[in-house]
Design an enzyme around this catalytic site. Structure first.
Site, short mmCIF file in Angstrom:
data_model
loop_
_atom_site.label_atom_id
_atom_site.label_comp_id
_atom_site.label_asym_id
_atom_site.label_seq_id
_atom_site.Cartn_x
_atom_site.Cartn_y
_atom_site.Cartn_z
N GLU A 1 58.76 60.70 7.87
CA GLU A 1 58.55 60.59 9.31
C GLU A 1 57.65 61.69 9.88
O GLU A 1 57.99 62.36 10.85
CB GLU A 1 59.89 60.56 10.05
CG GLU A 1 60.77 59.40 9.58
CD GLU A 1 62.10 59.29 10.33
OE1 GLU A 1 62.45 60.22 11.09
OE2 GLU A 1 62.78 58.26 10.16
N ASN B 1 57.06 58.46 3.58
CA ASN B 1 57.93 57.41 4.10
C ASN B 1 57.93 57.47 5.63
O ASN B 1 57.92 58.56 6.22
CB ASN B 1 59.35 57.72 3.58
CG ASN B 1 60.35 56.61 3.76
OD1 ASN B 1 60.07 55.45 3.41
ND2 ASN B 1 61.52 56.93 4.30
N HIS C 1 63.05 49.48 9.78
CA HIS C 1 64.14 49.39 10.77
C HIS C 1 63.66 48.50 11.91
O HIS C 1 62.88 48.92 12.77
CB HIS C 1 64.49 50.78 11.31
CG HIS C 1 65.12 51.67 10.29
ND1 HIS C 1 66.36 51.41 9.74
CD2 HIS C 1 64.70 52.81 9.70
CE1 HIS C 1 66.66 52.35 8.87
NE2 HIS C 1 65.66 53.21 8.82
N GLU D 1 64.16 51.15 3.89
CA GLU D 1 65.35 51.31 4.73
C GLU D 1 65.58 50.08 5.61
O GLU D 1 65.89 50.20 6.81
CB GLU D 1 65.21 52.55 5.63
CG GLU D 1 64.91 53.83 4.89
CD GLU D 1 64.91 55.08 5.77
OE1 GLU D 1 65.37 55.02 6.93
OE2 GLU D 1 64.43 56.12 5.27
N ASP E 1 66.78 47.27 7.85
CA ASP E 1 67.89 46.70 8.61
C ASP E 1 67.33 46.08 9.89
O ASP E 1 66.22 46.43 10.31
CB ASP E 1 69.04 47.69 8.88
CG ASP E 1 68.67 48.95 9.64
OD1 ASP E 1 67.56 49.01 10.22
OD2 ASP E 1 69.50 49.87 9.68
C1 XIL Z 1 70.35 58.25 9.08
C2 XIL Z 1 71.72 58.01 8.48
O1 XIL Z 1 71.86 56.62 8.23
C3 XIL Z 1 72.80 58.49 9.41
O2 XIL Z 1 74.08 58.40 8.78
C4 XIL Z 1 72.53 59.93 9.84
O3 XIL Z 1 73.49 60.32 10.79
C5 XIL Z 1 71.13 60.06 10.40
O4 XIL Z 1 70.19 59.58 9.48
N1 XIL Z 1 65.35 57.20 8.94
C6 XIL Z 1 65.68 57.89 7.80
C7 XIL Z 1 67.11 58.05 7.42
O5 XIL Z 1 64.78 58.29 7.05
O6 XIL Z 1 67.36 59.24 6.72
C8 XIL Z 1 68.02 57.94 8.60
O7 XIL Z 1 69.36 57.94 8.12
C9 XIL Z 1 67.71 56.68 9.39
C10 XIL Z 1 66.30 56.72 9.90
#
Ligand code: XIL
Length: 365
Positions: free
Chosen positions: A173, A214, A250, A279, A281
């Site tokens: 990020e 990422n 996401h 990731e 969802d």
């Molecule tokens: C999130 C986790 O799912 C949570 O449990 C934590 O509190 C915060 O981080 N992008 C990412 C992940 O790269 O590491 C994040 O994970 C979600 C967003």
């Protein structure tokens, strides 16, 4: 609020593309196999089993508390997926809660779990602006000190797991949505060169791990994905050891699904880079209804098809697989139900959609 409705399953032209991408993906399947032990192959009708036939790993983020406490969760995490990512336990605040004192216990447990189930591990993450230990963010470090701390962190962590990590999210990020670099402790103190440094240090510590940058909101072609594209082009030209681009995925049903994802991924592929959905969802406004679930299935389907259509897309990872455990409700107010399985591990339309895509890609419709 805009909603997209899933119009139907994969169309004929897309189906043909998927079948041809099966051949390509199969030949580009990761060479890296599970290290030791005698892991059993995933069952043929699981996402992982179908993914294997389609030439890619299907992974999940793992919540270590759920893994310890919940037997059905553990069984599903072990049986449904062919790779895993620690949801939190490899983050800096967890591995070095006090300066100079490492705690690898939870992360080691995840790596052991993966090994005993024949799964590969995506390491997440070596450098981020979140979930940093307080001693680091509150400390008043000079640029030289901070650089030395970052170098030590990356070197020590990548060395600790050397040979046991398939892909590392080295930098997580780093960009804003407008394509500028994020104003983080790293950029502010070290300048933009911290990104190339991070990759070089990680590579030195574990030369065989695939090293990824990422980010989120880079599914489609936009200012952010283009800035990332420009950066990796430059890094490759400079010989910086970056191997892949991780697309978090996401999504929310409140926005259109990124239908241009394959075109976006292709340009990274053309640079000679691997890609991965890291990731996935798709959250919905609560309470969820069947229209939302169809839109959610479309979101997952678009992400997976992006990967299947991209020659060197190596894996499709979901950020949790059951609504029983998800970061979404506590992060996005009023939204939830973002995962493939409901709270009782029942499959949702999204699970079905992924299954069908994978079957198609595996050529056994
Ligand atoms: C999130 C986790 O799912 C949570 O449990 C934590 O509190 C915060 O981080 N992008 C990412 C992940 O790269 O590491 C994040 O994970 C979600 C967003």
């Amino acid at each position: 609020m805009r909603k997209t409705i899933r119009a139907g399953l994969v169309g004929t032209a897309a189906a043909a593309l998927l079948v041809s991408s099966f051949t390509l993906n199969a030949s580009a399947a990761p060479e890296h196999t599970a290290a030791r032990g005698k892991p059993k192959p995933p069952a043929a009708d699981t996402l992982g089993g179908l993914g294997q036939r389609a030439g890619l790993r299907i992974g999940t983020a793992v919540d270590m508390d759920a893994l310890a406490a919940d037997a059905p969760y553990r069984a599903r995490a072990a049986g449904e997926f062919t790779s895993v990512t620690p949801e939190n336990v490899m983050k800096w605040e967890v591995v070095e809660p006090r300066r100079g004192t490492y705690d690898w216990s939870a992360a080691d447990a995840l790596v052991d779990f993966a090994r005993s189930n024949g799964q590969l591990v995506r390491g997440h993450t070596l450098l981020w602006h979140n979930q940093l230990p307080g001693w680091l963010t509150d400390g008043d470090f000079t640029a030289d000190e901070l650089r030395a701390l970052l170098r030590k962190h990356i070197t020590d962590q990548a060395s600790h797991f050397k040979g046991r990590i398939w892909q590392w999210d080295v930098v997580n990020e780093a960009f804003n949505d407008d394509g500028t670099l994020r104003d983080s402790i790293w950029l502010r103190t070290l300048g933009p060169g911290y990104i190339a440094d991070a990759f070089r240090w990680a590579h030195r510590a574990d030369p065989r791990a695939k090293l990824y940058i990422n980010d989120y909101n880079i599914e489609g072609v936009n200012a952010k994905s283009t800035a990332l594209y420009d950066l990796v082009t430059e890094l490759r030209a400079q010989g910086v050891p970056v191997d892949g681009v991780g697309i978090q995925g996401h999504l929310s049903v409140q926005y259109n699904a990124p239908h241009d994802i394959a075109a976006n991924m292709k340009r990274f592929d053309d640079l000679g880079l691997e890609t991965a959905i890291t990731e996935a969802d798709v959250r919905v406004p609560m309470p969820v209804d069947s229209t939302d679930q169809e839109a959610q299935a479309e979101g997952y389907d678009v992400l997976l098809r992006g990967c299947l259509l991209t020659r060197h897309c190596t894996d499709f990872t979901v950020w949790g697989f059951t609504d029983r455990y998800s970061w979404v409700p506590e992060t996005f107010e009023g939204e939830g139900a973002a995962n493939l399985l409901d709270e009782n591990y029942g499959p949702k339309p999204a699970y079905q959609a992924l299954t069908e895509d994978l079957k198609l890609a595996a050529g056994r419709k």
